[in-house]
Structures are given as C-alpha cells and as structure tokens.
Design a protein around this motif. Structure first.
Motif, PDB file in Angstrom:
ATOM      1  N   GLY A 284      20.235   9.055 -11.533  1.00 58.63           N
ATOM      2  CA  GLY A 284      19.158   9.634 -11.138  1.00 58.63           C
ATOM      3  C   GLY A 284      19.399  11.255 -10.662  1.00 58.63           C
TER       4      GLY A 284
ATOM      5  N   GLN B  54      16.269  14.007 -14.205  1.00 58.31           N
ATOM      6  CA  GLN B  54      15.316  13.134 -14.501  1.00 58.31           C
ATOM      7  C   GLN B  54      14.821  13.220 -15.887  1.00 58.31           C
ATOM      8  OE1 GLN B  54      15.010  15.433 -12.025  1.00 58.31           O
ATOM      9  NE2 GLN B  54      16.167  13.706 -10.601  1.00 58.31           N
TER      10      GLN B  54
ATOM     11  N   MET C 188      14.453   5.366 -14.747  1.00 56.14           N
ATOM     12  CA  MET C 188      13.333   5.956 -13.953  1.00 56.14           C
ATOM     13  C   MET C 188      13.282   5.475 -12.667  1.00 56.14           C
ATOM     14  SD  MET C 188      10.235   5.445 -16.772  1.00 56.14           S
ATOM     15  CE  MET C 188       8.702   6.029 -15.751  1.00 56.14           C
TER      16      MET C 188
ATOM     17  N   SER D 128      15.843   7.694 -10.975  1.00 54.01           N
ATOM     18  CA  SER D 128      15.448   8.959 -10.708  1.00 54.01           C
ATOM     19  C   SER D 128      14.322   9.042  -9.433  1.00 54.01           C
ATOM     20  CB  SER D 128      14.569   9.416 -11.884  1.00 54.01           C
ATOM     21  OG  SER D 128      15.465   9.499 -12.947  1.00 54.01           O
TER      22      SER D 128
END
Length: 529
Positions: A90, A93, A253, A256
C-alpha cells in the motif's frame, strides 16, 4: 444574422468576407484561417512533433524526484510476484498495469529520463488529439485546435513529462470521451462502444482514481437517455463492463486504503478551489493577452460579435460540465469512501474546460478572425510556458548537483549524513561514495505525532525489501549506534513541514549546531550531549 457554416461543419462567415477585400491584420488572419482549414493534417503533425520535441527536452533535463523514482524502482523489479507483493504494502497507490507499461518502455529504450516518462508523453498527446477530434466534429478545425492546445497552457502540461500515471490517465479519459461521442451516433458503433469500454478500463488500470472518469460519461449518458426517452443498453453495458479492473485490483486497493488514516493529503473542501487556481495559474498571462487583444479588436471595429445563435449537443455539454466538476466529486469520494485525496487525482478536469471553452466560442458565433488570433495567443502561451518550464527543470537539476557538492565539501567521510527529507535523489544521482553514507531515519509513530501523517516513513520502511534503499534506518537504533552525524536540509525539500527529525532530536536533547550554510542549504552537526 447568424453565421452559416458549410461542409463538414467548417464556419464560412460569408457575409464578413464579402463586404470588402481584407487588408492588413484582417488579411493576415484570413490567410491563417485558410491555411488551418486546408492544411489541417499538416498542422496536426507539426504541432504533435513540436509537442514531442518540447516534452522530450524537458524530460531529458528534468531529474527524477521522489515519486518518479518509486515508479522506476517498481518497473525494474525482475518478476511479477515482486511487483504484486511490493504494491500490496500500500506504499504507492498505483495499479501494476501502469508499472508494466513503464517496464515495457525500459526494455525497449533502456533506463533513462525519457524512457521512464514516455508513456505519459504519449498519453498527453493522445488526449490533445482526441480533444481536437471531439471539438472539431461539432465545430471547425480552428475550434478543434484551441481544444488541442488549451491543456498545454495549464498546469496539466507538467504531467506530460512526469513518470506518474496522470499523463496516461489524461489520454485514456479523452479517448473515452471521443469513443462515447462517436458510439452514440451510430457510425462504426461496435468499434466505438468497444473503444469506450477499453478506454474506461484503461483509465482504471492507470490510476485507481480513474474511477472519476465514469462520472462525466454517466452524467452525459443520463442526459442523453432523458432527451431520447430511450435506454442505450450497449453503451451502459460497456460502461459497467469497464469496472472489471476494480475486481482484479481489489486487494491492492484495500492495501492502499490502509494508508489513508495518516495519508499525507487528506481530503478537504478547500482543495477544490486550490485545484482550479493551480490549474489556470500558468495560463494567466495567456488569458490576459487574449482579453487585451479582444478589447482592442472590438474597440477598433476589427470585427463584430454576432451573439448566440448556434445549437449545442446537450449530452456532450453535460459530460463537459461533469469533467469540470471532478475536483468536487474527487473530494467527496475522498471524504466518504477513501479517506485520502490529492488535487492531481482530478487533473482530468482540464478535459472539460478544453471542450467547453471552444464550444462556447462556437455557440456565441464569435468571428473566425478573433478566434484565429486567440489560437495564435494560446500557441504563444504554450511556447512561453515551455520556456519557463525548461528554465525551472534546468535550475532544479543544477540545485541537485550543487547539493552533492555542498555535502561533500562540508562533511568528513567517516561521519554519516542524515537527509532531512527522502534522499532518493541522493541515492540515485550522487557519487557512490557519497550516496553510501547518506541515511534516512524513519519512525512511523513519531511522524504521526509531529506531522499527522506517516506516508514517507512508513512507505520507505515497507518497500525496503524490494527497493535499492538500504540506508533507511529506524530512528532510535540509528541514534544508539551513531552519537555524531550530520543533518542536511534544503528548502527545496518541500519545506520544513515534511519532516519531524529536528523536533525529534530536540526532544531527545541532542546538541545541534550549524556546520555550514549556502543559500537555502543548511548542514547541521548533531552530537549526543
């Protein structure tokens, strides 16, 4: 009387040109208009070539900065699994597909400042050409050229030579707008529906905030559905099928989003106004020149403004407005869902302005002569902006080299040097013997306590297993083993607010004295009391 337009939507202005033979400035603008309308393909090729020449020169002169070096290090990872697991931290991004495109360029052209930024250079050009096609399809080649050049006088031009996803995102977004415009008209419908789906998906595979692109397209399609009283199922299927990459990248995702609680850029409403200000600030002189020129031309009756009289396509206008509103949508998503938002995530808003401005010029039937001179002003503004940017990147390159000389000249080689901010530039560009003794001290809890964010410290710690950054050290352990060291600071390091190190050292009662100073560079000597 409304100005008619002739074949292929090219404005003719028959009355204006038939009153009397043009002389002086009118004759000059008439020749410009004739050349642009009869040599359009040549003009597009020349402008594209000039753009590539300028941004290639800028890329060649510009040294990589922190985020660009992240892109480079990700792209140089040897296998897919390394890339996936490093992104799973993460710490950055970005989707892996963006990195793979960069990696492909490195394989073709080697590792250099141009090859790493090549996808963005091409993406920005794709956006510019797509804008030309979108606008010229409804108006004329002159208005299309204004749309093409408009982003080049704004801050969006910067992203054409930065090795981050935004240049690609701009290209995918404008291409999606173009494919949607053509798909709803019926000509080569299957091809353009497929192109719409592919462009939307490609935007998501460039940057996760590519999801913003769906807002103006959906808004435009909703307006079209309302006026047609008909649901175009193929277009809607294409839009929703384009969301597939979200499912593929969902684990990345989520990783992130774990950075969001202490992300360096939290969403606040003031970002909306700051976005528009920063977008158009580089274009201020161009806008002023356009206004002054227009006032003079109207004052001396060079031509006349005939007032509104042309129609516009409502769903395309709605999509353009949707693009303009993307900073608002972005901040809203950041506040409600993600918890993080940077103004650059909404850079595709420039597409809306680039479409709506020439559409407005066309709608109000402004004389072609004025429009042609406006186009000249915008072109001059682009050249002036390029010169300013070239000066800026050249100066930055000199500053980076001077920082190496400053540290080498004022330090003893057996004493380590701690960089105030992320020293990725030191590690990449500095001579090996200097780079090996430059350190970055990280402490996630201290960073949150002093700065309110942990993005830099946490990111560098998380990426140590994959990046060539061995000199990232834990703050406490470093202090225990190094009673004396240098602390290097430069005001070009994004200001004092980006690091907590001095506050931490003072709290730990370390003795700090200024060893050397040169302009905005300061070298401290830190000792244990």
């Amino acid at each position: 009387m409304n100005t008619p337009h002739g074949k292929n939507g090219v404005i003719t202005d028959d009355l204006e040109f038939s009153r009397r033979p043009a002389e002086g400035l009118p004759a000059f603008t008439d020749r410009i208009i004739h050349f642009l309308e009869t040599k359009t393909a040549f003009v597009l090729i020349v402008l594209s070539g000039l753009y590539l020449l300028i941004v290639s020169s800028l890329s060649f002169r510009k040294v990589f900065w922190n985020d660009e070096l992240f892109t480079l290090y990700f792209a140089k990872l040897p296998v897919w699994t390394d890339l996936w697991w490093s992104l799973s931290t993460g710490a950055d991004q970005i989707p892996p597909t963006f990195v793979m495109i960069t990696k492909f360029c490195l394989l073709l052209f080697g590792t250099n400042e141009i090859s790493v930024r090549l996808p963005e250079m091409i993406g920005f050009l794709v956006m510019s050409l797509s804008l030309y096609r979108i606008v010229s399809h409804r108006t004329s080649s002159i208005h299309g050229l204004i749309a093409m050049l408009f982003p080049m006088i704004t801050s969006a031009l910067y992203f054409s030579y930065e090795a981050r996803p935004y240049g690609l995102l701009l290209g995918c977004s404008a291409m999606a707008f173009l494919c949607w415009q053509r798909a709803v008209e019926g000509n080569n419908r299957k091809l353009f529906v497929f192109g719409l789906c592919g462009s939307l998906a490609a935007a998501l595979m460039s940057h996760y905030y590519g999801i913003l692109l769906f807002f103006p397209i959906i808004l435009g399609e909703l307006v079209r559905t309302f006026f047609m009283r008909k649901f175009d199922h193929r277009v809607w299927i294409a839009i929703f099928m384009a969301l597939t990459p979200l499912l593929l990248f969902l684990p990345l995702m989520n990783a992130s989003i774990e950075y969001a609680p202490h992300f360096w850029s939290k969403p606040v409403w003031s970002q909306i106004f700051h976005f528009y200000d920063s977008l158009f600030r580089p274009a201020a002189l161009t806008f002023a020149l356009v206004c002054i020129l227009t006032a003079l031309l109207l004052r001396f009756r060079f031509t006349e403004w005939s007032g509104p009289g042309r129609s516009f396509v409502s769903h395309e206008l709605a999509a353009g407005v949707g693009f303009v509103l993307l900073p608002v949508v972005g901040v809203l998503i950041g506040k409600v869902i993600v918890g993080a938002f940077s103004e650059r995530y909404a850079i595709t808003a420039v597409i809306g302005f680039s479409v709506l401005v020439p559409f407005a010029i066309y709608y109000f039937s402004i004389s072609r002569r004025i429009v042609a001179l406006w186009l000249v002003c915008i072109f001059i503004g682009f050249l002036a902006r390029s010169v300013i940017d070239f000066t800026t990147v050249t100066e930055d390159s000199k500053n980076v080299k001077s920082s190496f000389d400053f540290v080498e000249k004022n330090t003893e080689k057996d004493i380590p040097v701690v960089s105030w901010w992320s020293p990725l530039r030191f590690w990449y560009y500095a001579p090996k013997d200097l780079a090996e003794r430059v350190y970055y001290l990280a402490d996630v809890k201290a960073s949150v306590g002093y700065l309110g964010n942990d993005t830099i410290d946490r990111g560098l710690l998380d990426l140590r297993p994959w990046f060539p950054i061995p000199n990232v050290r834990a703050y406490d352990l470093f202090l225990q083993s190094n009673p004396q060291f240098y602390l290097y600071y430069s005001s070009s390091d994004e200001d004092w607010r980006w690091n907590w190190i001095l506050s931490g050292l003072l709290a730990d009662k370390r003795k700090i004295e200024i060893k050397a100073r040169d302009g905005n560079q300061i070298l401290f000597l830190v000792n244990k009391e």
